[in-house]
Design a protein around this motif. Structure first.
Motif, PDB file in Angstrom:
ATOM      1  N   GLY A 135      11.281  -9.212 -50.785  1.00  0.00           N
ATOM      2  CA  GLY A 135       9.841  -9.096 -50.871  1.00  0.00           C
ATOM      3  C   GLY A 135       9.388  -8.651 -52.254  1.00  0.00           C
TER       4      GLY A 135
ATOM      5  N   LYS B 230       6.685  -8.455 -48.172  1.00  0.00           N
ATOM      6  CA  LYS B 230       7.825  -7.686 -47.666  1.00  0.00           C
ATOM      7  C   LYS B 230       9.068  -8.560 -47.597  1.00  0.00           C
ATOM      8  CE  LYS B 230       4.959  -4.513 -44.952  1.00  0.00           C
ATOM      9  NZ  LYS B 230       5.180  -3.411 -45.905  1.00  0.00           N
ATOM     10  N   SER B 231      10.221  -7.912 -47.691  1.00  0.00           N
ATOM     11  CA  SER B 231      11.489  -8.633 -47.660  1.00  0.00           C
ATOM     12  C   SER B 231      11.689  -9.313 -46.316  1.00  0.00           C
ATOM     13  CB  SER B 231      12.646  -7.677 -47.938  1.00  0.00           C
ATOM     14  OG  SER B 231      12.562  -7.164 -49.251  1.00  0.00           O
ATOM     15  N   GLN B 232      12.252 -10.517 -46.379  1.00  0.00           N
ATOM     16  CA  GLN B 232      12.603 -11.266 -45.186  1.00  0.00           C
ATOM     17  C   GLN B 232      14.105 -11.508 -45.199  1.00  0.00           C
ATOM     18  OE1 GLN B 232      10.120 -14.765 -45.356  1.00  0.00           O
ATOM     19  NE2 GLN B 232       8.210 -13.579 -45.267  1.00  0.00           N
ATOM     20  N   GLU B 233      14.597 -12.171 -44.174  1.00  0.00           N
ATOM     21  CA  GLU B 233      16.042 -12.327 -44.017  1.00  0.00           C
ATOM     22  C   GLU B 233      16.694 -12.977 -45.229  1.00  0.00           C
ATOM     23  OE1 GLU B 233      19.060 -14.632 -40.967  1.00  0.00           O
ATOM     24  OE2 GLU B 233      17.176 -13.828 -40.201  1.00  0.00           O
TER      25      GLU B 233
END
Length: 642
Positions: free
Chosen positions: A134, A127-130
């Motif tokens: 992701g 998943k995408s992070q800051e």
């Protein structure tokens, strides 16, 4: 299409055969399907002992939702970088171009249906992070842009292709002189960790070629600072953690500055090069500890990492999915085990304290064995045996049983060198040399890798020829069997024919044309190693090989004289070229009688040559200096020539 990796030989690819991703190996079929169905290509490159490769497999490639999306919209290809280093080198260059920095593993490449790369990453979380997109979001965007024939994406991919060409010849050469030694020492001093040895900040890699360079500088100039940087580093590394005090052998690198917490994988090449370095350090210092470390490491490799006289490639850091689990100790369990096996409570508590096995631990609540004293306390050997016994009840980490030519050559060279100080290793070295030649040298063709019991498929690369040549030369130096010297010349001649062009060396010139490395990464770049072989043949066989070594050094001289610390193995060969080899020629009887004196010579660039002449003689690259007999003081006669 199902996952096709079950048909592959590589242990790393076999690890992924049950992923829900429909993996292909590197093959024409995969690329034809990508074109036919207009699908993007996802290329994932890793190796079996790579911790973050395992993490990405668990998080991403075992994720059903992501696997379904990959199978629908992508052609997915899995590559073992150790099996196909040519492919890996090509895509590391892709990563460099796209990210303006060096990559690593796992390597994640996305390409157009025509296999023109446009995106490169390493580990990508689900998943995408800051600060990182992701994997799920990334493949959604890529599949949409491919379906829409996004002009910007395809234009960028076309532009990248223009950069993926072998580099051109450097514009200038520089003069090679003794001044390069001072530059190297200044750069070492700047990067040296005065507290714990080694160079740079964590993670700390062993940088064995740099340490070997310091050893040679000490032997040439008696420079105490060079010796201190070497011995302080060696002494710090063998206190435990980076070096396994229980079963011996070195881990890949240290995750922090003190060499305590390693990445627990053990690689054949690291251990081979450590055996060589500790043996040579013993020769220079007469410190028995260094010789014992070399012998213990060799015995670890023979016991745990070989079969049928062939060395495996690596053992994993993880056991049961937990990094370091096999290697660390729980305090209460260990204390109880010691008491159950002959220790009273006070003695058990004392020895565990010496070995840094404590209630608080030094690694995630458990303890890595560490011993920082000079002299061993009472019960030390018994305690180590019991710690070994505890491990024997555990599952040993996964071993990648690939047989890689260059890595076997490193090990065999080190065993021959070690046999100069322990004769028992000579027979072992000969048996391993015979085995690797029988397995991977067929009809005058060298192969890169295979599995025991299977046929080799991939032809050798420059590094295989280079390391085999230096190993064969060491075998000749140890045994005086000219068969080894002839084979070394054969290897070098083949390398010159296949990988050399006007001073420039290529790593591969088959499906992928890739430049040979002059810098040292996990181990020495193959340009430095082939120059090593050329210089040896130049003094032992024919001056033309020395001339070719100079062409190779001159080709890279502009970079080398400015930043020798970046190219330490090639730096060593430049110093060797400048200072020049010496060779002692004589009959087998003479060379055997003066062998102990020969092994104690300080000058690091001396060879032996079995001559049919009755008269023994000391020679250089251009002329001979003096006749020798068994009463000659070799050290004095050699010093007169320097």
């Amino acid at each position: 299409m199902p996952n096709l990796l079950k048909h592959e030989d590589s242990p790393y690819l076999q690890q992924h055969k049950d992923n829900p991703v429909h993996w292909y190996p590197w093959c024409d079929e995969a690329f034809e399907l990508a074109k036919k169905h207009n699908k993007a290509i996802f290329i994932s490159i890793g190796y079996s002992s790579c911790h973050w490769c395992h993490v990405m497999e668990h998080e991403v490639f075992e994720n059903i939702e992501i696997a379904t999306k990959l199978n629908e919209d992508f052609i997915c290809i899995k590559i073992d970088k150790e099996e196909r280093p040519d492919i890996d080198k090509f895509y590391q260059e892709v990563y460099m171009i796209l990210n303006q920095g060096s990559g690593g593993w796992p390597t994640s490449i996305f390409s157009t249906p025509e296999n023109k790369p446009f995106y490169a990453g390493t580990y990508i979380p689900t998943k995408s992070q800051e600060d990182m997109m992701g994997f799920g979001d990334l493949i959604d965007i890529i599949s949409l842009k491919i379906a829409q024939n996004d002009k910007v994406l395809f234009d960028n991919a076309q532009d990248i292709q223009a950069y993926l060409q072998p580099s051109s010849r450097p514009t200038q050469a520089a003069t090679l002189s003794d001044n390069i030694i001072r530059t190297f020492m200044n750069q070492c001093n700047h990067n040296f960790d005065i507290s714990f040895g080694g160079f740079g900040q964590a993670p700390k890699f062993p940088q064995i070629s740099t340490l070997k360079g310091l050893l040679d500088i000490y032997l040439l100039n008696k420079e105490d600072k060079a010796l201190h940087m070497l011995t302080h580093t060696l002494d710090s590394m063998v206190q435990g953690g980076m070096y396994d005090l229980v079963q011996n052998g070195f881990c890949r690198y240290s995750t922090e500055s003190t060499w305590l917490v390693p990445h627990f994988a053990k690689m054949s090449y690291d251990n081979a090069l450590f055996i060589e370095l500790f043996t040579l350090s013993y020769k220079a210092t007469k410190n028995e500890k260094y010789l014992n470390i070399a012998k213990d490491t060799a015995n670890f490799m023979i016991k745990f990492m070989s079969k049928n006289n062939l060395f495996y490639s690596a053992s994993d850091a993880d056991s049961d999915g937990v990094e370091g689990k096999y290697f660390v100790y729980d305090y209460e369990e260990t204390l109880l085990f010691f008491q159950e096996h002959g220790f009273n409570e006070d003695d058990a508590l004392e020895i565990l304290s010496h070995l840094r096995i404590t209630a608080s631990g030094n690694f995630e609540g458990s303890s890595i064995v560490r011993f920082e004293q000079e002299s061993r306390p009472e019960h030390y050997e018994k305690a180590i045996r019991l710690l070994d016994k505890i491990r024997q009840e555990r599952d040993y980490p996964f071993i990648d049983k690939k047989i890689i030519t260059s890595w076997n050559a490193m090990m065999i060279k080190s065993l021959f060198l070690l046999s100069n100080y322990d004769e028992s290793f000579k027979k072992i070295a000969i048996e391993h040399m015979d085995a690797i030649l029988e397995k991977l040298y067929k009809d005058k063709h060298l192969y890169h890798t295979s599995m025991i019991g299977l046929q080799a498929k991939t032809r050798a690369f420059l590094e295989d020829y280079a390391y085999m040549a230096t190993s064969l030369i060491q075998a000749y130096q140890c045994s005086l069997d000219k068969t080894y010297l002839s084979l070394a010349q054969e290897m070098v001649d083949k390398a010159l024919a296949d990988f050399f062009q006007e001073g420039k060396w290529f790593f591969s010139r088959g499906e992928f044309i890739t430049d040979a490395d002059i810098f040292d990464s996990s181990y020495a770049g193959c340009v430095g190693v082939i120059v090593d072989a050329l210089l040896s043949l130049g003094i032992l066989v024919d001056q033309k090989y020395r001339d070719l070594a100079f062409m190779s050094l001159e080709y890279h001289s502009a970079d080398l004289v400015k930043r020798p610390l970046r190219y330490p193995y090639l730096f060593n060969q430049a110093i060797r070229y400048i200072k020049e080899d010496r060779v002692i020629k004589g009959s087998e009887d003479f060379l055997q009688k003066v062998n102990s004196s020969f092994e104690n010579l300080d000058y690091p660039f001396v060879q032996r040559y079995l001559s049919s002449e009755n008269q023994a003689i000391l020679c250089g690259t251009q002329s001979c200096y003096t006749n020798l007999d068994i009463k000659s003081n070799l050290e004095e006669e050699l010093q007169k020539t320097l």
